[in-house]
Design an enzyme around this catalytic site. Structure first.
Site: not given
Length: 282
Positions: A172, A166-169
């Site tokens: 990270h 859900r924040d797969f940048y």
């Protein structure tokens, strides 16, 4: 301890923090602030000469809960989401920040307080920082290929195990620098406070994760061959089969990634940045 209250701390941390009012002591700790947003703070502290990160959740309030529900989002009300994600990643073999402690207090989701303690990973570098450096000093082709396949394997393992970040940048995903000296590419997935866990990942959740990853890698200097190599390793299928069976899905991924890029940069990405435009007549 009531059913709504939890406490998990190793004895050595208890001894250093004190045996009484442990929850309050952890929530009152100060350190180097890495994130400070309403209801949540992340700090780095030194306890017993060892570095730790502590995420303190102070309660989100009913307005935040209702705002998320009205947007059809699951509200994150405590650090337990990240605790479960760390445990699940351990089960499926994806390295992340090692869990060192957890506590929660209160039954109301609006005022529930909690904390998560993780060990510092040491000398790491995010793939975003690495990609920024590539703009000046491009990587060796072999290293870029190995890293690309490692990220594809991590993404496949995550999603095939029913998880979505859900924040797969790429900021990270971090690379272990000491391991790299020994010729090993060791990746850590971090910032897990929004991870979704199910038996099977939903197609829309997979699409959003992959769009975030795609968007955040647009300035990494990847070629069309790089994108296709990643895709083939991620899906473990021949490219012809992928585009025959999943073309519409990957078109959605690319369209969402382009929208994210335009939203952030106020300009459309170049054809070189997106690799190749997936059109209806591909």
């Amino acid at each position: 301890m009531s059913a709504c209250n939890e406490m998990m701390l190793p004895e050595r941390l208890k001894l250093k923090l004190g045996q009484h009012d442990l929850f309050d002591r952890v929530m009152a700790l100060d350190g180097e602030v890495f994130r400070d947003v309403p209801g949540r703070k992340t700090i780095r502290v030194i306890i017993d000469e060892q570095p730790y990160f502590i995420k303190q959740h102070f309660g989100v309030g009913w307005s935040e809960i209702f705002k998320n529900l009205l947007a059809f989002k699951i509200p994150i009300v405590s650090a337990s989401t990240e605790k479960l994600a760390i445990e699940k990643l351990g089960e499926i073999g994806i390295p992340t920040t090692p869990l060192a402690g957890f506590g929660a207090r209160g039954c109301s989701p609006a005022s529930r307080q909690s904390f998560l303690i993780t060990r510092d990973l040491g000398d790491i570098i995010s793939l975003e920082t690495l990609a920024d450096a590539w703009l000046i000093n491009p990587p060796q082709a072999r290293f870029k290929r190995q890293l690309l396949l490692a990220v594809a394997g991590l993404a496949a393992n995550l999603h095939d195990s029913g998880l979505n970040h859900r924040d797969f940048y790429i900021c990270h995903i971090c690379l272990d620098k000491p391991a790299l000296v020994d010729g090993e590419i060791r990746l850590y997935l971090i910032d897990l406070h929004r991870v979704g866990i199910r038996e099977t990942i939903r197609p829309r959740d997979r699409m959003k994760d992959m769009a975030a990853l795609y968007f955040s890698a647009m300035n990494a200097g990847l070629t069309v061959r790089d994108y296709l190599r990643f895709l083939q390793h991620y899906r473990q299928k021949p490219l012809k089969q992928i585009f025959k069976e999943e073309f519409q899905f990957w078109q959605q991924v690319q369209q969402r990634a382009i929208k994210l890029y335009i939203k952030l940069h106020r300009v459309e990405p170049t054809l070189a940045q997106i690799g190749a435009k997936l059109g209806a007549n591909h």
